[in-house]
Design an enzyme around this catalytic site. Sequence first.
Site, PDB file in Angstrom:
ATOM      1  N   CYS A  10       0.864  -1.183   0.000  1.00  0.00           N
ATOM      2  CA  CYS A  10       0.000   0.000   0.000  1.00  0.00           C
ATOM      3  C   CYS A  10       0.898   1.231   0.000  1.00  0.00           C
ATOM      4  O   CYS A  10       2.107   1.116  -0.156  1.00  0.00           O
ATOM      5  CB  CYS A  10      -1.015  -0.011   1.138  1.00  0.00           C
ATOM      6  SG  CYS A  10      -0.349   0.168   2.780  1.00  0.00           S
ATOM      7  N   CYS A  82      -4.401  -0.517  -2.241  1.00  0.00           N
ATOM      8  CA  CYS A  82      -4.940   0.813  -2.522  1.00  0.00           C
ATOM      9  C   CYS A  82      -4.594   1.195  -3.948  1.00  0.00           C
ATOM     10  O   CYS A  82      -3.643   0.671  -4.522  1.00  0.00           O
ATOM     11  CB  CYS A  82      -4.396   1.847  -1.537  1.00  0.00           C
ATOM     12  SG  CYS A  82      -2.636   2.183  -1.701  1.00  0.00           S
ATOM     13  N   CYS A  89       3.185   0.893  -8.092  1.00  0.00           N
ATOM     14  CA  CYS A  89       3.984  -0.292  -7.805  1.00  0.00           C
ATOM     15  C   CYS A  89       4.939  -0.547  -8.968  1.00  0.00           C
ATOM     16  O   CYS A  89       4.532  -0.487 -10.129  1.00  0.00           O
ATOM     17  CB  CYS A  89       3.075  -1.501  -7.608  1.00  0.00           C
ATOM     18  SG  CYS A  89       3.974  -3.029  -7.306  1.00  0.00           S
TER      19      CYS A  89
END
Length: 139
Positions: A10, A82, A89
């Site tokens: 996250c 999230c 990412c």
Amino acid sequence: MSKKTIYFLCTGNSCRSQMAEGWAKKHLGDEWNVYSAGIEAHGLNPNAVKAMREAGIDISEQTSDIIDPDILHNADLVITLCGDAADKCPMTPPHVKREHWGFDDPAKAEGTEEEKWAFFQRVRDEIGERIKRFAETGE
């Protein structure tokens, strides 16, 4: 049989991914190596620790970490919790399965202290139920 690796991500590795790590260690710990990290490391949120303690899980010794490329590239499953983490990412290799399980950010809860606390409890329970379902069905 060697354990598989699951990596929860996250934004700040402060609330959601920390709670997911705690739940996953409880429900998946026999079969999975469980890790969590964030795009940034914001420190472990005390309310996340308190909420998990209320559910009988101690996450107080977990650390807030940024994404480790070695774990990311060798994980069997990467789960973003999230939208920010899903968008930011780093790329994962084709052999790494990636899923997105979106949850509200309890750190952004507004209102009275009671309302903020209820928000933490709700998100904790939602994450716990999702991980329990994964443990039971693999989905």
